[in-house]
Design an enzyme around this catalytic site. Structure first.
Site, PDB file in Angstrom:
ATOM      1  N   HIS A 268      41.931  30.725  39.009  1.00  0.00           N
ATOM      2  CA  HIS A 268      41.373  30.965  37.540  1.00  0.00           C
ATOM      3  C   HIS A 268      40.893  32.447  37.396  1.00  0.00           C
ATOM      4  O   HIS A 268      41.555  33.363  37.220  1.00  0.00           O
ATOM      5  CB  HIS A 268      40.139  30.091  37.050  1.00  0.00           C
ATOM      6  CG  HIS A 268      40.105  29.967  35.706  1.00  0.00           C
ATOM      7  ND1 HIS A 268      40.558  30.797  34.597  1.00  0.00           N
ATOM      8  CD2 HIS A 268      39.232  29.247  35.239  1.00  0.00           C
ATOM      9  CE1 HIS A 268      40.164  30.502  33.435  1.00  0.00           C
ATOM     10  NE2 HIS A 268      39.084  29.488  33.570  1.00  0.00           N
ATOM     11  N   HIS A 307      52.419  33.558  34.272  1.00  0.00           N
ATOM     12  CA  HIS A 307      51.178  32.823  33.548  1.00  0.00           C
ATOM     13  C   HIS A 307      51.796  31.476  33.157  1.00  0.00           C
ATOM     14  O   HIS A 307      52.903  31.584  32.804  1.00  0.00           O
ATOM     15  CB  HIS A 307      50.856  33.692  32.483  1.00  0.00           C
ATOM     16  CG  HIS A 307      49.626  33.526  31.860  1.00  0.00           C
ATOM     17  ND1 HIS A 307      49.468  32.460  31.006  1.00  0.00           N
ATOM     18  CD2 HIS A 307      48.483  34.109  32.064  1.00  0.00           C
ATOM     19  CE1 HIS A 307      48.138  32.208  30.531  1.00  0.00           C
ATOM     20  NE2 HIS A 307      47.578  33.316  31.384  1.00  0.00           N
ATOM     21  N   ASP A 363      45.404  40.228  34.883  1.00  0.00           N
ATOM     22  CA  ASP A 363      44.911  40.584  36.292  1.00  0.00           C
ATOM     23  C   ASP A 363      45.702  41.790  36.950  1.00  0.00           C
ATOM     24  O   ASP A 363      45.223  42.209  37.937  1.00  0.00           O
ATOM     25  CB  ASP A 363      44.583  39.364  37.120  1.00  0.00           C
ATOM     26  CG  ASP A 363      43.822  38.382  36.500  1.00  0.00           C
ATOM     27  OD1 ASP A 363      42.751  38.780  36.123  1.00  0.00           O
ATOM     28  OD2 ASP A 363      44.286  37.173  36.562  1.00  0.00           O
TER      29      ASP A 363
END
Ligand SMILES: CC(C)(COP(=O)(O)OP(=O)(O)OC[C@H]1O[C@@H](n2cnc3c(N)ncnc32)[C@H](O)[C@@H]1OP(=O)(O)O)[C@@H](O)C(=O)NCCC(=O)NCCS
Length: 435
Positions: A268, A307, A363
């Site tokens: 996560h 994703h 990220d």
């Protein structure tokens, strides 16, 4: 037959049922009437990991993963990142509309005046091991605040809820900074009300003997933008934990500790740290093609790519890429950026990634940027938790005031033994096995 319905034929007994379709969904409870006998419990759905189940109605965040769209309360994330501040966005997420000038002024004042922690909080934190992970300290200390504010249990009082919301948004950066200082063996720094939300956080992190740590404007603005981008992301793992735990009417401190605990998981909130490790492993731009080849052969993943929801460029990654350039003008270019850019360039042209719709996610560039700003990798998830506090609290408010919500309690498919007789100790083991 009304058009917005679904007709289901149960082939076990040829019975037909019609259930309404509303907002592209059917109600799982409408399936319960589908039975083969009066004793039959009725049909359920089986959906491990909630792959296709809406658990709530929400007016906070909209995502269209195929188009790469993210909006808070209807406002595109790009406009908010460019034109507003984190506390303005926090107000928007919590109250549904952008604040007027006096509303924003009073909101910022209120949050600023809730940044101080009770002295006993400092004592809990002093009890942690010298190298405790800052995220473990954050989770535990947020939970411990429940013992300082017992009135927070009164979750049905709107005024009381708002007070706890202000406290949490104000105090989380103070806890985050204390966890860092504890780790570094540095004395704690108290909040400074003259500073903005992000400047105050950086002062609490990095002040040494000077009267104030003065953050470069470009850096504090970049952190503010990162906070805006991470403020909410609808029903992800941490938010689902927040909603699930607070559905038992647990106070917001304990509920938020559970949400932050979910965020701490490597699947996560931890991917940005993994991207940095990957870039270190690649080492130089020239090694990128070989690394991509290895990934395509099934050895590892390209961290920061792909994703569950976005099957297009993550809109947050685009903004971070732009914002990183502003940061590098102040800090100097992080050498890892060249490797990242080359990875992105090759991956976006490569059939393997194109076919699977794998694009850079939030990220991919954030870790490089955090590192250039002076943050240690252990702090990356904490940096995510600070702004996500707002999203968790907005979702909590929505849950508490939604008359359709009840305590969250999924069903299961039982796969264990049928009823059996208790076996006394003397008859267990080999004897029983031989029976
Ligand atoms: C985010 C993530 C967990 C989404 O997973 P998911 O929706 O379950 O997608 P899947 O694992 O089903 O992936 C679909 C295909 O793409 C491949 N794939 C997914 N992400 C990949 C990546 N980062 N690098 C290489 N291949 C990848 C899978 O191997 C799979 O290939 P296959 O069809 O040949 O088996 C996944 O993309 C991932 O692990 N990314 C890297 C970690 C990361 O950056 N996480 C941060 C998310 S914000």
């Amino acid at each position: 037959m009304p058009q917005n319905t679904l007709t289901i034929t149960d082939n076990r007994n040829n019975q037909t049922y019609t259930v309404p379709i509303e907002d592209g969904t059917i109600r799982a409870m409408d399936l319960r009437q589908i039975k083969t006998s009066p004793e039959d419990f009725g049909l359920m759905t089986y959906d491990p990991a909630f792959m296709n189940t809406a658990s709530c109605r929400s007016a906070i965040t909209f995502i269209d993963g195929d188009k790469g769209i993210l909006r808070y309360r209807g406002y595109p994330i790009e406009q908010l990142a460019e034109r507003s501040t984190f506390l303005e966005v926090a107000y928007l997420l919590l109250f549904g509309d952008l604040p007027t000038e006096p509303e924003l002024k009073s909101w910022v004042f209120e949050i600023t005046h809730h940044t101080m922690l009770h002295e006993s909080t400092k004592k809990f934190m002093e009890g942690f091991h010298y190298d405790a992970h800052p995220m473990a300290m954050l989770v535990s200390t947020v939970a411990a605040l429940s013992s300082i504010y017992p009135e927070a249990r009164n979750v049905h009082d709107a005024g009381n809820r708002l007070l706890q919301i202000k406290r949490l948004i104000g105090k989380v950066p103070s806890i985050a900074a204390m966890s860092y200082r504890h780790n570094m063996g540095l004395p704690y720094v108290y909040p400074d009300n003259d500073l903005s939300y992000t400047e105050n956080f950086m002062n609490m992190l990095w002040k040494k003997v000077e009267p104030k740590y003065v953050a470069h404007r470009a850096i504090s603005r970049a952190l503010d933008i990162l906070f805006i981008l991470h403020a909410d992301h609808e029903q992800n793992c941490g938010t689902n934990a927040m909603r699930s735990v607070s559905s038992a009417q647990t106070d917001p401190y304990l509920s938020m500790a559970s949400a932050a605990a979910a965020l701490a998981g490597p699947l996560h909130g931890g991917a940005n740290e993994e991207v940095l490790k990957m870039l270190d492993e690649i080492g130089s731009k020239d090694n990128v093609p070989a690394y991509i080849k290895k990934v395509k052969e099934g050895h590892g993943k390209l961290m920061g790519f792909g994703h569950r929801i976005y099957k297009n460029y993550d809109p947050r990654a685009k903004i971070i890429k732009w914002s990183a350039e502003q940061v590098f003008q102040v800090t100097g270019r992080n050498a890892k950026l060249d490797i990242a850019l080359e990875l992105e360039r090759i991956a976006l042209e490569d059939e393997y990634f194109v076919k699977r719709k794998l694009y850079p996610n939030v990220d991919f560039y954030s870790g490089i940027m955090y590192q250039a700003m002076g943050f240690r990798p252990e702090m990356f998830t904490v940096l995510f938790a600070i702004p996500r506090t707002v999203g968790w609290l907005a979702q909590w408010q929505e849950l508490i005031t939604d008359p359709e919500q009840k305590i969250a309690r999924p069903r299961q498919i039982y796969t264990g033994s049928e009823v059996r007789e208790f076996v006394p100790m003397a008859k267990r083991g080999a004897v029983v096995a031989a029976d």
